[in-house]
Write a protein that holds these residues in place. Structure first.
Motif, short mmCIF file in Angstrom:
data_model
loop_
_atom_site.label_atom_id
_atom_site.label_comp_id
_atom_site.label_asym_id
_atom_site.label_seq_id
_atom_site.Cartn_x
_atom_site.Cartn_y
_atom_site.Cartn_z
N ALA A 81 51.24 5.00 -8.43
CA ALA A 81 51.22 6.39 -7.95
C ALA A 81 52.26 6.58 -6.84
O ALA A 81 52.98 7.58 -6.80
N LYS A 82 52.36 5.62 -5.93
CA LYS A 82 53.34 5.71 -4.85
C LYS A 82 54.77 5.70 -5.39
O LYS A 82 55.64 6.42 -4.90
N GLU A 83 55.00 4.87 -6.44
CA GLU A 83 56.33 4.80 -7.02
C GLU A 83 56.75 6.12 -7.66
O GLU A 83 57.94 6.43 -7.73
N HIS A 84 55.77 6.90 -8.15
CA HIS A 84 56.07 8.16 -8.84
C HIS A 84 55.69 9.40 -8.00
O HIS A 84 55.59 10.49 -8.53
N ASP A 85 55.45 9.19 -6.71
CA ASP A 85 55.14 10.30 -5.78
C ASP A 85 53.94 11.12 -6.24
O ASP A 85 53.94 12.36 -6.18
N ILE A 86 52.94 10.45 -6.73
CA ILE A 86 51.69 11.12 -7.12
C ILE A 86 50.77 11.12 -5.90
O ILE A 86 50.54 10.06 -5.29
N PRO A 87 50.19 12.26 -5.55
CA PRO A 87 49.32 12.33 -4.37
C PRO A 87 48.10 11.40 -4.50
O PRO A 87 47.51 11.30 -5.58
#
Length: 357
Positions: free
Chosen positions: A303-309
């Protein structure tokens, strides 16, 4: 219908190899056995030649020196035979035991001990003219011919190289006392046998790998045989467990591939992560991934790698993990809590978009 070996393109399974072992069909190179026996004979000759000669010569010397005292009746002759027999056995017993152990070691180093009567059963294929022709002119026969030719040439060369420097010395053996002749011949024989052992070691290693490859190729399987064996082994709990494990691994890979499509990750930072996807065409958010501990950590990393909240909500993360399945809509009782989070995420994204503009 004759078995078409061209169809056997698949490597044999462990089950097929185990069955071959149970039937006594093992990798066996006669050259390895020969090497062990000759190496053992070389060791015996270099180590025990003196004791063997002394152990046999002493009783014979005593016999000749005291021949006038030998009893010629039946009991005396039997006792003499027993005495000489014990002397010979005592002299050669240990060397012969070493040779026997070398012969056994030659087999044991190639394969584990197998007790099977399968190879003793009569088979019509062994007396078949076609099978006999194949044995005479097949790959194994060609290999044996080349192997024999190489050994003949190599051993001839080795014998010449070892004995040629002593050719003048051998001519003098005709004038040497027999008592001095035996140690010299023994020394030359040991050197010659040591050279033969070195040559045969290379032959044995090459032949073993050839025999192993031939044995392995003989047990290759066709696709149909693979399918039949798989059907037979499907009931094996170990096989079922392995299949289940592979399915779980594939399911996890597919699930992790869906994480970048998530709209938000609801998490309990230490244990749980639930990835939810939502757009306006959906009637309710859908769970695309969930996990605990290591898997939960991996979901958060993706999620952090794809900027997902990532939103921390301990009770909601636990509840969603327990009640919603992968690719299923969340339960009605969680609509309100999830709607607030998704609304917050959408407002946050709109705010970020406005700042970029």
């Amino acid at each position: 219908m004759a078995d078409d070996t061209d169809d056997k393109t698949e490597d044999p399974t462990q089950k097929r190899l185990d069955e071959a072992l149970e039937k006594g069909d093992v990798v066996k190179s006669q050259e390895v056995n020969t090497w062990f026996i000759i190496a053992g004979a070389t060791l015996v000759l270099s180590t025990f030649s003196g004791s063997i000669g002394g152990g046999i010569s002493m009783p014979l010397r005593n016999l000749i020196a005291n021949s006038w005292m030998i009893r010629t009746d039946g009991a005396g002759l039997l006792q003499l035979t027993q005495t000489l027999g014990y002397a010979v056995v005592a002299a050669i017993g240990v060397p012969f035991l070493m040779l026997a152990l070398a012969a056994v070691a030659g087999n044991m180093i190639q394969h584990q001990l197998v007790w099977s009567g399968e190879q003793l059963k009569p088979k019509f294929s062994k007396i078949s003219p076609a099978a006999g022709f194949k044995r005479l002119f097949g790959k194994q026969a060609v290999a044996n011919f080349l192997k024999g030719l190489f050994k003949l040439i190599a051993l001839g060369v080795v014998m010449v190289m070892v004995l040629w420097p002593d050719r003048m010395r051998m001519e003098s053996f005709l004038r040497v006392d027999p008592a001095e002749l035996l140690p010299a011949i023994t020394s030359m024989t040991v050197h010659l046998m040591a050279a033969v052992v070195a040559i045969l070691a290379a032959v044995a290693i090459a032949d073993y790998f050839f025999q192993y490859r031939t044995w392995y190729e003989r047990h290759k399987m066709s696709l149909q045989e693979m399918k039949e064996e798989f059907k037979q082994s499907e009931g094996d709990p170990h096989v079922k467990g392995r299949i289940k494990q592979l399915r779980v691994q594939r399911a996890k890979k597919r699930m992790m591939a869906q994480v970048p499509k998530a709209s938000v990750i609801i998490t309990n930072p230490t244990h749980y992560s639930v990835a939810l996807a939502y757009d306006r065409s959906m009637s309710a958010p859908i769970c695309v991934a969930k996990g605990v501990d290591v898997l939960a950590f991996r979901i958060r990393e993706i999620a952090k790698e794809h900027d997902i909240p990532i939103v921390e909500n301990v009770p909601l993360a636990r509840a969603l993990y327990a009640t919603v399945d992968i690719d299923k809509e969340i339960p009605v009782e969680h609509y309100h809590a999830v709607a607030e989070i998704i609304g917050y995420v959408m407002r946050l994204r709109r705010g970020l978009s406005g700042l970029r503009q």
